[in-house]
Design an enzyme around this catalytic site. Sequence first.
Site, PDB file in Angstrom:
ATOM      1  N   SER A 173       0.789  -1.233   0.000  1.00 10.81           N
ATOM      2  CA  SER A 173       0.000   0.000   0.000  1.00 10.81           C
ATOM      3  C   SER A 173       0.817   1.277   0.000  1.00 10.81           C
ATOM      4  O   SER A 173       0.254   2.361  -0.158  1.00 10.81           O
ATOM      5  CB  SER A 173      -0.969   0.008   1.181  1.00 10.81           C
ATOM      6  OG  SER A 173      -2.062  -0.842   0.909  1.00 10.81           O
ATOM      7  N   LYS A 233       2.824   6.999   4.742  1.00 10.15           N
ATOM      8  CA  LYS A 233       1.920   5.941   4.288  1.00 10.15           C
ATOM      9  C   LYS A 233       2.464   4.594   4.753  1.00 10.15           C
ATOM     10  O   LYS A 233       3.655   4.325   4.649  1.00 10.15           O
ATOM     11  CB  LYS A 233       1.803   5.953   2.754  1.00 10.15           C
ATOM     12  CG  LYS A 233       0.808   4.922   2.219  1.00 10.15           C
ATOM     13  CD  LYS A 233      -0.610   5.284   2.604  1.00 10.15           C
ATOM     14  CE  LYS A 233      -1.597   4.144   2.343  1.00 10.15           C
ATOM     15  NZ  LYS A 233      -1.537   3.095   3.388  1.00 10.15           N
ATOM     16  N   THR A 234       1.546   3.770   5.228  1.00  9.90           N
ATOM     17  CA  THR A 234       1.889   2.404   5.628  1.00  9.90           C
ATOM     18  C   THR A 234       1.735   1.452   4.442  1.00  9.90           C
ATOM     19  O   THR A 234       1.121   1.777   3.426  1.00  9.90           O
ATOM     20  CB  THR A 234       0.966   1.915   6.749  1.00  9.90           C
ATOM     21  OG1 THR A 234      -0.395   2.057   6.324  1.00  9.90           O
ATOM     22  CG2 THR A 234       1.194   2.692   8.035  1.00  9.90           C
ATOM     23  N   GLY A 235       2.280   0.255   4.623  1.00  9.74           N
ATOM     24  CA  GLY A 235       2.094  -0.821   3.644  1.00  9.74           C
ATOM     25  C   GLY A 235       2.293  -2.158   4.331  1.00  9.74           C
ATOM     26  O   GLY A 235       3.030  -2.261   5.320  1.00  9.74           O
TER      27      GLY A 235
END
Length: 261
Positions: free
Chosen positions: A67, A205-207
């Site tokens: 993501s 932003k995370t992923g």
Amino acid sequence: MRHLFTLLLSLCLPALAQAETHTSAVDLGEHFRALGLRGTFVLYEPASERLQVYQAERAATRYTPASTFKVFNTLAGLDSAAVRDVDEVLPYGGKPQWMKVWERDMGLREAMRLSNVPIYQEVARRVGATRMQAYLQNVGYGNAQMGKEIDRFWLDGPLAISAIEQTQFLARLAQRQLPFSQAAMQATEEIMQIDRSPEYTLYAKTGWAANSQPGVGWWVGWVARQGKLYSFALNVDLRAQGDVDKRIPLGRRCLQALGVL
């Protein structure tokens, strides 16, 4: 360790082979150990081209972006006019989703915050394979490999990117130096902002790449602080469900230890 890192950098990132590189002067390992995680952290200061790294070999290793690719996907969607703006409501498709909050139509502003996979799959389909591949190559995003699945390549591969490459990409975005329109970059930055104080503004932003064992958890972004810019990338092995929630606390600990937050 520094000689190893310089070699890896010259192989993976020729354009940055002359950057000043350091293992972190601060022991970031204690923060990883405290949370029971293995991984890497990279901090890049573009003004001085200085990279500080924890676990250099891993920092130069490419992993599925998951993501974190929503940042690139937003840029491509807006630049190509496949999406009018970050508030245009997009369809999620009407099917049951892994997270109930994803089961409604929404714009990219909300979809970024909720990390809504089906909304961003719709964005990628609208951009299309030809334009998406051109964007990947023009930017030099990781290995720039898209494969045949226009709405899965950042989740399952073959697309892959290293923590070092994440910091370079994000620094270019923050400085408006990517081959996207200024409007697309400004809007993407706007919806990535997650924290603001009198001293700094944090964009991130995370992923969660679940296509391998162990999975790989990401937290990437940049900090604007008192006229200076610092981009960062964290990735860690996710060996237990609870590890997912440790990404941001660990990343914040690292940024604090390095004097950025």
